[in-house]
Design an enzyme around this catalytic site. Structure first.
Site, PDB file in Angstrom:
ATOM      1  N   GLU A 193      -3.176   5.424  12.562  1.00 53.42           N
ATOM      2  CA  GLU A 193      -2.302   5.763  11.434  1.00 53.42           C
ATOM      3  C   GLU A 193      -3.118   5.845  10.146  1.00 53.42           C
ATOM      4  OE1 GLU A 193       0.895   2.920  11.043  1.00 53.42           O
ATOM      5  OE2 GLU A 193       1.071   3.313   8.900  1.00 53.42           O
TER       6      GLU A 193
ATOM      7  N   GLU B  23       1.941  -9.749   6.739  1.00 54.80           N
ATOM      8  CA  GLU B  23       2.796  -9.403   7.882  1.00 54.80           C
ATOM      9  C   GLU B  23       2.610 -10.355   9.049  1.00 54.80           C
ATOM     10  OE1 GLU B  23       1.742  -5.281   8.405  1.00 54.80           O
ATOM     11  OE2 GLU B  23       2.946  -4.655   6.688  1.00 54.80           O
TER      12      GLU B  23
ATOM     13  N   SER C  46       0.870  -1.182   0.000  1.00 57.03           N
ATOM     14  CA  SER C  46       0.000   0.000   0.000  1.00 57.03           C
ATOM     15  C   SER C  46       0.904   1.227   0.000  1.00 57.03           C
ATOM     16  CB  SER C  46      -0.911  -0.012   1.226  1.00 57.03           C
ATOM     17  OG  SER C  46      -0.165   0.020   2.414  1.00 57.03           O
TER      18      SER C  46
ATOM     19  N   ASP D  39      -3.849   0.928  11.806  1.00 58.54           N
ATOM     20  CA  ASP D  39      -3.426   1.591  10.562  1.00 58.54           C
ATOM     21  C   ASP D  39      -4.544   1.364   9.560  1.00 58.54           C
ATOM     22  OD1 ASP D  39      -2.372   2.611   8.263  1.00 58.54           O
ATOM     23  OD2 ASP D  39      -0.696   1.194   8.103  1.00 58.54           O
TER      24      ASP D  39
ATOM     25  N   ASP E 164       1.535   8.237   7.673  1.00 52.65           N
ATOM     26  CA  ASP E 164       2.427   7.330   6.928  1.00 52.65           C
ATOM     27  C   ASP E 164       2.444   7.796   5.466  1.00 52.65           C
ATOM     28  OD1 ASP E 164       3.676   5.233   5.610  1.00 52.65           O
ATOM     29  OD2 ASP E 164       2.144   3.745   6.055  1.00 52.65           O
TER      30      ASP E 164
ATOM     31  N   HIS F 220       8.432  -1.359   9.591  1.00 53.78           N
ATOM     32  CA  HIS F 220       8.754  -2.292   8.502  1.00 53.78           C
ATOM     33  C   HIS F 220       7.914  -1.960   7.271  1.00 53.78           C
ATOM     34  CE1 HIS F 220       5.092  -5.096   9.424  1.00 53.78           C
ATOM     35  NE2 HIS F 220       4.798  -3.834   9.601  1.00 53.78           N
TER      36      HIS F 220
ATOM     37  N   HIS G 213      -3.506  -6.072   2.461  1.00 56.80           N
ATOM     38  CA  HIS G 213      -2.550  -7.040   3.018  1.00 56.80           C
ATOM     39  C   HIS G 213      -3.119  -8.437   3.220  1.00 56.80           C
ATOM     40  CE1 HIS G 213       0.508  -3.892   4.692  1.00 56.80           C
ATOM     41  NE2 HIS G 213       0.314  -3.805   3.399  1.00 56.80           N
TER      42      HIS G 213
ATOM     43  N   LYS H 288       6.653  -0.625  14.749  1.00 55.99           N
ATOM     44  CA  LYS H 288       5.682  -1.632  14.284  1.00 55.99           C
ATOM     45  C   LYS H 288       6.398  -2.499  13.272  1.00 55.99           C
ATOM     46  CE  LYS H 288       3.111   0.219  10.376  1.00 55.99           C
ATOM     47  NZ  LYS H 288       1.811   0.331   9.728  1.00 55.99           N
TER      48      LYS H 288
ATOM     49  N   LYS I 133       9.811   5.110   7.609  1.00 53.50           N
ATOM     50  CA  LYS I 133      10.201   3.967   6.773  1.00 53.50           C
ATOM     51  C   LYS I 133      11.385   4.412   5.921  1.00 53.50           C
ATOM     52  CE  LYS I 133       5.524   2.003   6.089  1.00 53.50           C
ATOM     53  NZ  LYS I 133       4.305   2.195   5.258  1.00 53.50           N
TER      54      LYS I 133
ATOM     55  N   GLU J 254      -4.341  -2.691   9.275  1.00 58.46           N
ATOM     56  CA  GLU J 254      -3.566  -3.290  10.381  1.00 58.46           C
ATOM     57  C   GLU J 254      -4.202  -3.002  11.736  1.00 58.46           C
ATOM     58  OE1 GLU J 254       0.477  -1.835   9.978  1.00 58.46           O
ATOM     59  OE2 GLU J 254       0.361  -2.139   7.825  1.00 58.46           O
TER      60      GLU J 254
END
Ligand code: PGA
Ligand code: ZN
Length: 424
Positions: free
Chosen positions: A288, A208, A42, A245, A315, A368, A158, A391, A340, A167
């Site tokens: 997030e 993940e 994403s 998230d 993010d 990550h 995801h 995270k 990131k 998430e």
């Protein structure tokens, strides 16, 4: 100053079986560092460019041989045989690229070199990597262990046919140490599997490492997490907070947010109301990408409404980029930044983003990507920069667990000096 003797890059595979760049950096005194670059699914549209070959006969066009070749040709030619520190090497990479978004060399080429150099330099200066990172800060800051945001359920891009949001994480804010916090989180992760199985849902995992069943509604996900926290013997809101998230850029179209699971299309203000209800009901402590990457007006409403109570993390909004962060600080669009390395493409620019955030009173969460490797540099990064939060997925799958395991080692090494304090 460390003199770079040779740079060697290669194409390896990430946790999704997609090619990525690995770089070896050898310094003239024999010090050696190796780093591998992660990759998102994403991906924010303002991120630095991840260079892919586009040759459909190889890896469906996703090969990274061009980026590898840039390391061996353009970059090697300009840096081999010369002495650098981290900042001057990264400045050289930025100048050599010459574009605002690393589109010439590829951020996967620049980050591979930057991070491999960091590792080699840590070896040369006989320091653990986390201490080397700490030394890159321009304002002194104490190192600390991070509170992990441990992923327990995933959806969005995801996991297929799961929730609208990407998430769902637990944060062991009441634990006495990282090691204990990780234990609590893993016990919750395991307890959630039991809750899901008992209710007849599958426990297959997403990118993940977390479960991604179709629970019918987004709210049901929160109910399952609360049940898992309680089944593991912890108190939601006291021992453990919930972090989300939403990755809202992924369900934003024509100025509105589509929640497929709820069969509703919402404005920014209405989606903010939706989150506000979750803050009250489910101990949501961190949110997030609650809104989309260019919905600045919406972010200001969100921050104004919830920013005093909840960590509002950008993010895709900030993409670890100081220009976008500067705007977010000036406009009070958030109170936290996700960090990131590959969104921006060098170690130095990443450190600068963290320092700008801290100077403005923002928190910073090191992260990550959904495509990862066995490289665990972000574990050292979060300790060295003292941001206090990381995270890095579920407590399953080695691409995720290798970061947590490195943090266990660091906490052991720091001993009594290892501070673990809730940011809330
Ligand atoms: P990505 O997801 O690596 O697929 O972008 C991680 C995140 O959105 O935080
Ligand atoms: Zn995100």
């Amino acid at each position: 100053m460390a003199t770079i003797q040779t740079l060697k890059a290669r194409q390896i595979l990430d946790s999704r079986g997609t090619p990525t760049v690995e770089v070896d950096c050898l310094l003239s005194d024999g010090s050696f560092g190796r780093a591998a670059v992660p990759s998102g699914a994403s991906t924010g549209k303002h991120e630095a460019v991840e260079l892919r070959d586009g040759d459909s006969k190889r890896f469906g066009g996703k090969g990274v041989l061009k980026a590898v070749s840039h390391v061996h040709t353009l970059i090697a030619k300009s840096v081999e045989g010369k002495g650098f520190d981290q900042r001057s090497l990264d400045a050289a990479l930025i100048a050599l690229d010459g574009t605002p978004n690393k589109s010439k060399l590829g951020a996967n080429a620049t980050l591979g070199v930057s991070l491999a150099f960091a590792r080699a330099s840590a070896v040369q200066s006989k320091q653990p990597l986390y201490r080397y990172f700490n030394g890159l800060l321009s304002r002194k800051r104490e190192m600390c262990m991070p509170i992990p945001m441990v992923l327990v359920l995933e959806g969005g891009k995801h996991a297929d046919d799961s929730s609208d949001f990407q998430e769902f994480m637990v944060m062991p804010v009441g634990a006495p140490s990282f090691t204990e916090g990780l234990r609590w989180s893993d016990e919750i992760y395991q307890a959630i599997a039991k809750v899901l199985k008992k209710e007849g849902f599958n426990i297959n995992v997403g990118f993940e490492g977390a479960y991604g069943p179709n629970l019918g509604s987004n709210t049901k996900v929160m109910e399952v997490i609360l049940a898992g926290i309680e089944a593991a013997g912890y108190r939601p809101g006291k021992d453990v907070g919930i972090a989300l998230d939403a990755a809202a850029s992924e369900f934003f179209a024509d100025g509105k947010y589509r929640l497929e699971r709820e069969k509703r299309t919402l404005t920014s203000a209405e989606l903010t109301d939706f989150y506000a209800a979750w803050v009250e009901k489910y101990s949501l402590v961190s949110l997030e990408d609650g809104l989309a990457e260019d919905d600045w007006e919406g972010w200001k409403i969100l921050q104004g409404r919830l920013g005093k109570k909840v960590q509002i993390v950008g993010d895709d909004l900030f993409v670890t980029n100081v220009e976008r962060l500067k705007k977010g600080i000036a406009e009070q669009a958030a109170n936290s930044i996700l960090i990131k390395l590959n969104q921006i493409g060098t170690v130095t620019e990443t450190v600068d983003a963290v320092e700008m955030a801290h100077a403005a009173g923002f928190t910073a969460v090191v992260s990550h990507r959904s495509g990862e490797t066995e490289d665990s540099s972000i574990a050292d990064l979060v300790v060295g920069l003292g941001t206090g939060q990381i995270k890095t997925g579920a407590t399953s799958r080695t691409d995720r667990v290798c970061k947590y395991n490195q943090l266990l080692r660091i906490e052991e090494e720091l001993g009594a000096k290892a501070k673990y304090v809730s940011p809330f």
